[in-house]
Every structure is written in C-alpha cells, then in structure tokens.
Design a protein around this motif. Sequence first.
Motif, mmCIF file in Angstrom:
data_model
loop_
_atom_site.group_PDB
_atom_site.id
_atom_site.type_symbol
_atom_site.label_atom_id
_atom_site.label_comp_id
_atom_site.label_asym_id
_atom_site.label_seq_id
_atom_site.Cartn_x
_atom_site.Cartn_y
_atom_site.Cartn_z
ATOM 1 N N GLU A 4 0.895 -1.173 -0.115
ATOM 2 C CA GLU A 4 0.078 0.033 -0.037
ATOM 3 C C GLU A 4 0.733 1.164 0.201
ATOM 4 N N THR A 5 0.334 2.132 -0.850
ATOM 5 C CA THR A 5 1.240 3.610 -0.758
ATOM 6 C C THR A 5 -0.022 4.698 -0.684
ATOM 7 N N LYS A 6 0.482 5.761 -0.509
ATOM 8 C CA LYS A 6 -0.417 6.976 -0.537
ATOM 9 C C LYS A 6 -1.790 7.109 -1.388
ATOM 10 N N HIS A 7 -1.393 6.555 -2.650
ATOM 11 C CA HIS A 7 -2.401 6.672 -3.497
ATOM 12 C C HIS A 7 -2.799 5.382 -4.045
ATOM 13 N N PHE A 8 -2.316 4.245 -3.710
ATOM 14 C CA PHE A 8 -2.732 2.852 -4.442
ATOM 15 C C PHE A 8 -2.409 1.768 -3.321
ATOM 16 N N ILE A 9 -3.187 0.893 -3.801
ATOM 17 C CA ILE A 9 -3.026 -0.764 -3.178
ATOM 18 C C ILE A 9 -2.764 -1.325 -4.260
ATOM 19 N N MET A 10 -1.573 -2.202 -4.063
ATOM 20 C CA MET A 10 -1.140 -3.093 -4.966
ATOM 21 C C MET A 10 -1.128 -4.588 -4.735
ATOM 22 N N ILE A 11 -1.717 -5.259 -5.286
ATOM 23 C CA ILE A 11 -2.234 -6.685 -5.026
ATOM 24 C C ILE A 11 -1.431 -7.955 -6.011
ATOM 25 N N ARG A 12 -0.322 -8.448 -5.593
ATOM 26 C CA ARG A 12 0.072 -9.605 -6.511
ATOM 27 C C ARG A 12 -0.558 -10.913 -6.247
ATOM 28 N N TYR A 13 -0.914 -11.720 -7.328
ATOM 29 C CA TYR A 13 -1.435 -12.982 -7.004
ATOM 30 C C TYR A 13 -0.918 -13.980 -7.839
ATOM 31 N N SER A 14 -1.170 -15.177 -7.748
ATOM 32 C CA SER A 14 -0.440 -16.252 -8.524
ATOM 33 C C SER A 14 -1.769 -17.340 -8.876
ATOM 34 N N HIS A 15 -1.331 -18.063 -9.992
ATOM 35 C CA HIS A 15 -2.090 -19.109 -10.309
ATOM 36 C C HIS A 15 -3.633 -18.864 -11.089
ATOM 37 N N PHE A 16 -4.204 -18.122 -10.606
ATOM 38 C CA PHE A 16 -5.813 -17.883 -11.138
ATOM 39 C C PHE A 16 -5.858 -18.066 -12.448
ATOM 40 N N GLU A 17 -6.577 -18.912 -13.125
ATOM 41 C CA GLU A 17 -6.851 -18.998 -14.645
ATOM 42 C C GLU A 17 -5.715 -19.433 -15.388
ATOM 43 N N GLY A 18 -4.380 -19.796 -14.571
ATOM 44 C CA GLY A 18 -3.404 -20.091 -15.465
ATOM 45 C C GLY A 18 -2.460 -19.018 -15.406
ATOM 46 N N ASN A 25 -0.455 -15.219 -13.551
ATOM 47 C CA ASN A 25 -0.252 -14.816 -12.319
ATOM 48 C C ASN A 25 -0.399 -13.057 -12.710
ATOM 49 N N GLY A 26 -1.363 -12.505 -11.675
ATOM 50 C CA GLY A 26 -1.752 -11.075 -11.717
ATOM 51 C C GLY A 26 -1.225 -10.000 -10.803
ATOM 52 N N PHE A 27 -1.397 -8.886 -11.476
ATOM 53 C CA PHE A 27 -0.960 -7.726 -10.447
ATOM 54 C C PHE A 27 -2.066 -6.811 -10.367
ATOM 55 N N VAL A 28 -2.622 -6.396 -9.590
ATOM 56 C CA VAL A 28 -4.027 -5.563 -9.613
ATOM 57 C C VAL A 28 -3.506 -4.147 -8.869
ATOM 58 N N LEU A 29 -3.587 -2.947 -9.601
ATOM 59 C CA LEU A 29 -3.298 -1.939 -9.171
ATOM 60 C C LEU A 29 -4.755 -1.149 -8.665
ATOM 61 N N VAL A 30 -4.935 -0.651 -7.543
ATOM 62 C CA VAL A 30 -6.087 -0.163 -7.281
ATOM 63 C C VAL A 30 -5.902 1.138 -6.811
ATOM 64 N N ASP A 31 -6.387 2.227 -7.343
ATOM 65 C CA ASP A 31 -6.365 3.636 -7.121
ATOM 66 C C ASP A 31 -7.577 3.834 -5.965
ATOM 67 N N LYS A 32 -6.874 4.293 -4.735
ATOM 68 C CA LYS A 32 -7.494 4.358 -3.508
ATOM 69 C C LYS A 32 -8.647 5.610 -3.721
ATOM 70 N N SER A 33 -8.547 6.483 -4.463
ATOM 71 C CA SER A 33 -9.697 7.441 -4.540
ATOM 72 C C SER A 33 -10.748 7.212 -5.399
ATOM 73 N N THR A 34 -10.548 6.325 -6.668
ATOM 74 C CA THR A 34 -11.375 6.326 -7.407
ATOM 75 C C THR A 34 -11.783 4.623 -7.271
ATOM 76 N N GLN A 35 -10.979 3.676 -6.826
ATOM 77 C CA GLN A 35 -11.190 2.360 -6.596
ATOM 78 C C GLN A 35 -10.925 1.596 -8.034
ATOM 79 N N GLU A 36 -10.785 2.389 -9.038
ATOM 80 C CA GLU A 36 -10.415 1.659 -10.510
ATOM 81 C C GLU A 36 -9.556 0.697 -9.946
ATOM 82 N N SER A 37 -9.578 -0.759 -10.589
ATOM 83 C CA SER A 37 -8.580 -1.568 -10.566
ATOM 84 C C SER A 37 -8.252 -2.025 -11.763
ATOM 85 N N LEU A 38 -6.883 -1.867 -12.021
ATOM 86 C CA LEU A 38 -6.369 -2.309 -13.413
ATOM 87 C C LEU A 38 -5.459 -3.552 -13.098
#
Length: 394
Positions: free
Chosen positions: A275-289, A291-304
């Motif tokens: 977690e940073t001032k502006h973002f939450i970063m979530i790194r995951y593995s294995h799902f649907e074959g 490995n993903g990295f999700v960047l969440v904007d804390k102000s808009t909750q947009e998840s890339l």
Amino acid sequence: MFRKNIEFIIIKLKYFLVVISLLVSCKSRVKELFQFDPVNFIERNTFLSELGDDITYVPLDSNIVLGRNYFPIVFDGKQLYYYNYEGIFVFNKDGEFVKRIGKKGRGPGELIYGMNFSVDENTGTTYILDSKNTVKIYSVDGDYKGNISLNSFIGSIDCINVYNTYIFSLYNIQLNDGNDYEWVVYDTLGKVIQKKQRMLPQFTSNYLAGGGTYIYNKNLYYWNQFLDTVFTVFPDFTYKPSFVFVSGEYRLPKVNIDDPINRLHQYMIIEQIIETKHFIMIRYSHFEGKNGFVLVDKSTQESLLSYWEYEQYGSIVNDIDGGPDFLPRGYFVENGREYLVGFIDPYNIKNWVEKDDFLLKGVKSLDKKQLLIKLADSLEETDNPILVIVRLKN
C-alpha cells in the motif's frame, strides 16, 4: 409525575436517535470499504511514469552467491535484507555485501527451515521464524542472541512481523489443529500481549497457502487466503476492516480437494499486498493459469489488471528508461518520499536491451536509457539480481 414521564420519553428518544445515527454511520463506513472483485478488474497496461518519476538500478555484489528470493523485500533505503532459505544476506544501498545472518543447519543459531523473517527498524534486530514456532534472534551485527518459543497456544504460526517492538504472529487457520486465534502478539521474551479470536470455525484444507502482513503509515495490515477481509491493526492492537475480498469461485475452498496441485489454477493465491499513499497493489498467482498484478486507485477504486511471469519480467511497463517491465516487491519511505523496490535478473536486462524495438522505443528520459545500456554492458548473465528502486510521485 406527568412532567417526569415526558422527560423520560425525551431521554429515551435521544438515546434512540443516537443509536440510529451510529448504525447508519457504521453501515456507511462498511459501504465505503473497497471490494476486491476479479469481475471488476480492467485489463490494461500500467506505465511506470504514471506512478513514479525516477528509477535506479543497484547491482548486488556478485562475490556472494545468492539463490532465488521468494519473500517480500526488506529494504529501508539503507540496507537490503535478501532471504533465500539458506540465510539472510545483507547489502548496503550501494549493493555492497555487509553481513550474513543465520545459515542452514541444526547447531546453535542455525536454521532448520527458516520460514520467514522480520527486522526491528528501531534496533536492527532480526527475528527469523523457524520450525515449531521458534523465533531465532540476531543482533544488528548478525550475531546469534538466542531464541524464543511462541507456543503459548495450539497452532502453527504462518508468518511474523515486528510491530511496535512486539512480534505479531499470524496463524494458519486451515489445519483443524484446535487453534483458537487468527493472531497473537508476543513480546521479545515470548510473553503474550494480545490476541484475536478466530472468526471461522475449525476446518481442514490441503491448500497450505497462508496469509501475510504489511505495514503502511505506521499501521499493520494482515490477510489470510481463507478470510474475506484484510484488517488494519493499530499500534494499541485494536483493529478494523480495511477492505474485503468478494466471495466467488476464485477463493480457496475450506475443504480438502482431490488432486490439489493440478487444481490450484482454479483459485487465486494472494502473494503480496503493498500500500502507498495513492494505491493498493495486490500480487496474486495461479488464477486461471495466470499470475496477476492488480493496481487499485484508492481515490476512485479503479482496479487495473496486468500479468507477470516467474523468472521473467514484471507487470508495469517501464516507459521511464525503456527497461524491463517492473514488478513491485517492497516499499519504503525516505525523507518524505515513497519508493517501490523490486528485482531484475542480469540476463533479463541484457536480453531486453538487445531487442530491436528497445532502441526505437520512446522513453521519458533518454539519459536514463543510456545509463541502462551502459549497465547492461557491464553485467554478466550469471551475476546476482539487480535491485530496482522506483521513486513514486508525490
């Protein structure tokens, strides 16, 4: 008597209104919690210049042979603690080897398994979680100082984190071993300071994926693969929900599964949260074959959502100097500025700059691009990993 009855009714009415206000307030706060939901992820490349304004590469002393690092990076801007199950190798901010902490073995101060570790930022003392809930302690100079047993309660500790000079111990909750707690806080002598009752009934799962912790803004956060909530723990060890994982088939089941290794790709394993001032970063593995990295904007909750691969490149497109894609593995704050850190193998840097499209690729800094080319020319493919430091925008 009538007047007293009126006063009593008024008091009850005020009490009722206060209760209603609190309930509405609590409900409102629950609604504000970010909900981590794969259905709402937007697949889109994230560019490094969107997050940061500078990148630095620090080659680690290759006179020391390092294995693969599978743990979050502990780097405070001054020292890097690199852990590879064989021990902790400490480097200064210039990549020079400083000391080694612990090694594999069964003698005094040696590690049988060495499952994870934490460093007290105030004293420099290192705590390594070893077998049977034993924590081995090493001084700021790397000398073995003894061990403590964290066995006041039944259960297997998954990971530890030194927080406010205490040892926050997160337990495995999927072993049906009679453990009653999600976490227990110990002092550095092994005395119980605080504990949290588990929320889920006892169950057994043959997925041994555990949870994790991170510290942001002087608060500790923790998650478990089988819980639906990431919690904030405050310095006084009170806690509250931070954000939630939406229920779905991507969550690990709370039962034993036939052929768990081959079926692992059905479920999302949360590897790390930053977690940073502006973002939450979530790194995951294995799902649907993947490995993903999700960047969440804390102000808009947009998840890339972007993707990464083991032993290869990261998930954030490096458009600052055109180098290999970046995967955050750690975070620190220095002089009021936030930084992300990661690793890149020398082979990947050399291979990257030799590509035809690298020279043609537009970048934010041509000077940085030239420095990257110069770095690649100086490396051998068998050198140690390169520490990558990205300064975030304010």
